[in-house]
Motif scaffolding. Sequence first.
Motif, PDB file in Angstrom:
ATOM      1  N   GLY A 105     -71.432  21.907 -19.572  1.00 33.53           N
ATOM      2  CA  GLY A 105     -70.895  20.601 -19.183  1.00 33.53           C
ATOM      3  C   GLY A 105     -69.990  20.043 -20.254  1.00 33.53           C
ATOM      4  N   LYS A 106     -70.416  20.199 -21.527  1.00 38.27           N
ATOM      5  CA  LYS A 106     -69.571  19.736 -22.624  1.00 38.27           C
ATOM      6  C   LYS A 106     -68.274  20.525 -22.657  1.00 38.27           C
ATOM      7  CE  LYS A 106     -72.496  20.232 -26.004  1.00 38.27           C
ATOM      8  NZ  LYS A 106     -73.021  20.211 -27.390  1.00 38.27           N
ATOM      9  N   SER A 107     -68.379  21.836 -22.476  1.00 37.89           N
ATOM     10  CA  SER A 107     -67.180  22.671 -22.491  1.00 37.89           C
ATOM     11  C   SER A 107     -66.248  22.306 -21.347  1.00 37.89           C
ATOM     12  CB  SER A 107     -67.577  24.145 -22.403  1.00 37.89           C
ATOM     13  OG  SER A 107     -66.436  24.959 -22.322  1.00 37.89           O
ATOM     14  N   ALA A 108     -66.843  22.127 -20.153  1.00 39.15           N
ATOM     15  CA  ALA A 108     -66.029  21.792 -18.989  1.00 39.15           C
ATOM     16  C   ALA A 108     -65.357  20.443 -19.166  1.00 39.15           C
ATOM     17  CB  ALA A 108     -66.896  21.793 -17.725  1.00 39.15           C
ATOM     18  N   ASP A 109     -66.086  19.485 -19.771  1.00 39.47           N
ATOM     19  CA  ASP A 109     -65.511  18.160 -19.969  1.00 39.47           C
ATOM     20  C   ASP A 109     -64.348  18.227 -20.946  1.00 39.47           C
ATOM     21  OD1 ASP A 109     -65.600  15.136 -19.902  1.00 39.47           O
ATOM     22  OD2 ASP A 109     -66.003  15.482 -22.026  1.00 39.47           O
ATOM     23  N   THR A 110     -64.498  19.023 -22.016  1.00 36.94           N
ATOM     24  CA  THR A 110     -63.414  19.147 -22.988  1.00 36.94           C
ATOM     25  C   THR A 110     -62.200  19.832 -22.370  1.00 36.94           C
ATOM     26  OG1 THR A 110     -65.084  19.340 -24.725  1.00 36.94           O
ATOM     27  CG2 THR A 110     -62.840  19.973 -25.291  1.00 36.94           C
ATOM     28  N   TRP A 221     -58.918  19.425 -29.679  1.00 33.66           N
ATOM     29  CA  TRP A 221     -60.063  19.530 -30.577  1.00 33.66           C
ATOM     30  C   TRP A 221     -60.845  18.231 -30.551  1.00 33.66           C
ATOM     31  CZ3 TRP A 221     -55.051  18.716 -32.029  1.00 33.66           C
ATOM     32  CH2 TRP A 221     -54.767  17.644 -32.886  1.00 33.66           C
ATOM     33  N   ILE A 222     -62.091  18.314 -31.043  1.00 36.55           N
ATOM     34  CA  ILE A 222     -62.962  17.147 -31.161  1.00 36.55           C
ATOM     35  C   ILE A 222     -63.204  16.900 -32.638  1.00 36.55           C
ATOM     36  CG2 ILE A 222     -65.268  16.214 -30.691  1.00 36.55           C
ATOM     37  CD1 ILE A 222     -65.304  17.921 -28.154  1.00 36.55           C
ATOM     38  N   ASP A 223     -63.119  15.657 -33.028  1.00 36.32           N
ATOM     39  CA  ASP A 223     -63.342  15.292 -34.424  1.00 36.32           C
ATOM     40  C   ASP A 223     -64.151  14.004 -34.445  1.00 36.32           C
ATOM     41  OD1 ASP A 223     -63.316  15.103 -37.125  1.00 36.32           O
ATOM     42  OD2 ASP A 223     -61.216  14.539 -37.310  1.00 36.32           O
ATOM     43  N   GLY A 227     -61.584  12.708 -29.339  1.00 39.56           N
ATOM     44  CA  GLY A 227     -61.014  13.942 -28.829  1.00 39.56           C
ATOM     45  C   GLY A 227     -59.501  13.833 -28.882  1.00 39.56           C
ATOM     46  N   TYR A 228     -58.839  14.899 -29.297  1.00 39.44           N
ATOM     47  CA  TYR A 228     -57.383  14.911 -29.427  1.00 39.44           C
ATOM     48  C   TYR A 228     -56.805  16.090 -28.648  1.00 39.44           C
ATOM     49  CZ  TYR A 228     -58.313  11.904 -33.501  1.00 39.44           C
ATOM     50  OH  TYR A 228     -58.747  10.895 -34.327  1.00 39.44           O
ATOM     51  N   ALA A 229     -55.643  15.873 -28.051  1.00 41.28           N
ATOM     52  CA  ALA A 229     -54.933  16.960 -27.375  1.00 41.28           C
ATOM     53  C   ALA A 229     -53.445  16.787 -27.664  1.00 41.28           C
ATOM     54  CB  ALA A 229     -55.190  16.940 -25.870  1.00 41.28           C
ATOM     55  N   LEU A 230     -52.846  17.798 -28.294  1.00 43.29           N
ATOM     56  CA  LEU A 230     -51.421  17.774 -28.619  1.00 43.29           C
ATOM     57  C   LEU A 230     -50.701  18.707 -27.651  1.00 43.29           C
ATOM     58  CD1 LEU A 230     -49.254  16.753 -30.698  1.00 43.29           C
ATOM     59  CD2 LEU A 230     -49.636  18.941 -31.890  1.00 43.29           C
ATOM     60  N   SER A 231     -49.767  18.150 -26.874  1.00 42.40           N
ATOM     61  CA  SER A 231     -49.100  18.926 -25.821  1.00 42.40           C
ATOM     62  C   SER A 231     -47.599  18.971 -26.069  1.00 42.40           C
ATOM     63  CB  SER A 231     -49.349  18.289 -24.445  1.00 42.40           C
ATOM     64  OG  SER A 231     -50.720  18.138 -24.187  1.00 42.40           O
ATOM     65  N   GLY A 232     -46.982  20.091 -25.672  1.00 46.53           N
ATOM     66  CA  GLY A 232     -45.535  20.213 -25.781  1.00 46.53           C
ATOM     67  C   GLY A 232     -45.042  21.492 -25.139  1.00 46.53           C
ATOM     68  N   GLU A 233     -43.776  21.501 -24.812  1.00 49.39           N
ATOM     69  CA  GLU A 233     -43.162  22.688 -24.216  1.00 49.39           C
ATOM     70  C   GLU A 233     -42.492  23.522 -25.307  1.00 49.39           C
ATOM     71  OE1 GLU A 233     -41.421  21.611 -20.106  1.00 49.39           O
ATOM     72  OE2 GLU A 233     -41.644  19.687 -21.157  1.00 49.39           O
ATOM     73  N   ILE A 234     -43.304  23.887 -26.294  1.00 52.30           N
ATOM     74  CA  ILE A 234     -42.844  24.741 -27.380  1.00 52.30           C
ATOM     75  C   ILE A 234     -43.838  25.893 -27.494  1.00 52.30           C
ATOM     76  CG2 ILE A 234     -41.687  22.879 -28.599  1.00 52.30           C
ATOM     77  CD1 ILE A 234     -44.057  22.676 -30.470  1.00 52.30           C
ATOM     78  N   ASP A 235     -43.496  26.908 -28.291  1.00 54.11           N
ATOM     79  CA  ASP A 235     -44.375  28.070 -28.332  1.00 54.11           C
ATOM     80  C   ASP A 235     -45.653  27.758 -29.110  1.00 54.11           C
ATOM     81  OD1 ASP A 235     -44.120  28.701 -31.161  1.00 54.11           O
ATOM     82  OD2 ASP A 235     -42.155  29.555 -30.723  1.00 54.11           O
ATOM     83  N   LYS A 236     -46.615  28.630 -28.935  1.00 55.47           N
ATOM     84  CA  LYS A 236     -47.959  28.413 -29.466  1.00 55.47           C
ATOM     85  C   LYS A 236     -47.972  28.252 -30.976  1.00 55.47           C
ATOM     86  CE  LYS A 236     -52.561  30.579 -29.428  1.00 55.47           C
ATOM     87  NZ  LYS A 236     -53.363  31.725 -28.911  1.00 55.47           N
ATOM     88  N   ALA A 237     -47.237  29.100 -31.680  1.00 51.03           N
ATOM     89  CA  ALA A 237     -47.241  29.055 -33.143  1.00 51.03           C
ATOM     90  C   ALA A 237     -46.682  27.737 -33.670  1.00 51.03           C
ATOM     91  CB  ALA A 237     -46.450  30.235 -33.704  1.00 51.03           C
ATOM     92  N   GLN A 238     -45.590  27.266 -33.063  1.00 45.19           N
ATOM     93  CA  GLN A 238     -44.995  25.998 -33.486  1.00 45.19           C
ATOM     94  C   GLN A 238     -45.949  24.843 -33.236  1.00 45.19           C
ATOM     95  OE1 GLN A 238     -41.305  26.434 -31.110  1.00 45.19           O
ATOM     96  NE2 GLN A 238     -40.205  26.036 -33.014  1.00 45.19           N
ATOM     97  N   LEU A 239     -46.559  24.844 -32.059  1.00 46.47           N
ATOM     98  CA  LEU A 239     -47.461  23.747 -31.720  1.00 46.47           C
ATOM     99  C   LEU A 239     -48.693  23.755 -32.616  1.00 46.47           C
ATOM    100  CD1 LEU A 239     -47.741  21.379 -29.732  1.00 46.47           C
ATOM    101  CD2 LEU A 239     -49.124  22.875 -28.279  1.00 46.47           C
ATOM    102  N   LEU A 240     -49.187  24.930 -32.956  1.00 45.60           N
ATOM    103  CA  LEU A 240     -50.340  25.016 -33.849  1.00 45.60           C
ATOM    104  C   LEU A 240     -49.999  24.445 -35.222  1.00 45.60           C
ATOM    105  CD1 LEU A 240     -53.185  25.945 -34.562  1.00 45.60           C
ATOM    106  CD2 LEU A 240     -52.250  28.216 -35.054  1.00 45.60           C
TER     107      LEU A 240
END
Length: 252
Positions: A105-110, A221-223, A227-240
């Motif tokens: 449930g926690k995983s699904a909620d995240t 991620w959760i801190d 809870g935080y979510a960073l979104s963008g239309e850029i590649d995975k490495a750049q967004l990370l």
Amino acid sequence: MSRLAVTEAELHAHVDSLLPESRRVEVDEYLAAHVEDAQRLRAWREQNQALRVWFDPVLAESLPARLRRPAAGSFMRPVLRHAAVLAWLALGIVAGWYLHDYDMGKSADTTAFAHRAVIAHIVYSPEVRHPVEVGVDQEAHLVAWLSKRIGGNLKVPQLGALGYQLVGGRLLPGSQGPVAQFMFQDGSGQRLTLYVRNGAGDSKETAFRYAQERGVSVFYWIDGRFGYALSGEIDKAQLLHVAKVVYQQLNP
């Protein structure tokens, strides 16, 4: 051809081999493209197998010699024994599924939180005239207002060194209450959004998780309580790279 969205119930049915063949093929294709859900199914199968390993031997045990006593009405003893075994089995299954539902449930909620973050990014990032509710010219007011509404002190990361400047932010509805969205933009017009909620459960887990949906990448991620979510239309490495900078600034 559009397909029906895969539901949580169908994922459980897939684990239990209860899906019709035609739908199973579609769900398999969905899982091939959604790694997190595929990992959840593997965890469910492993838990089912563990339950079988634990409890199948109990059902196969023979009756102890001390209980095999010929006496009037003794035929009831095996019945009671099997009833007790079944009761323990049921208790174990209920406990196992309670823990399963709690963890899953926690995983699904995240995961659902990340999905909503992506949808919010898709809705607002293309806006030209109204991309945000409160602009960067009122940054202090924006942060104070959103902090009050979501019930926690928010900080806005400074991403100028990465080429991104704050555009502003807005208040959005979430599954557990209000959420905040901050938008950033670079010189080429590329936009990133940071989606923040309160009430994540005081978790100490800070590991980044990644997903991609409709061409949008998201690290979430959760801190602590947030809870935080960073979104963008850029590649995975750049967004990370950006996500790591955001995390470091929020946790100096």
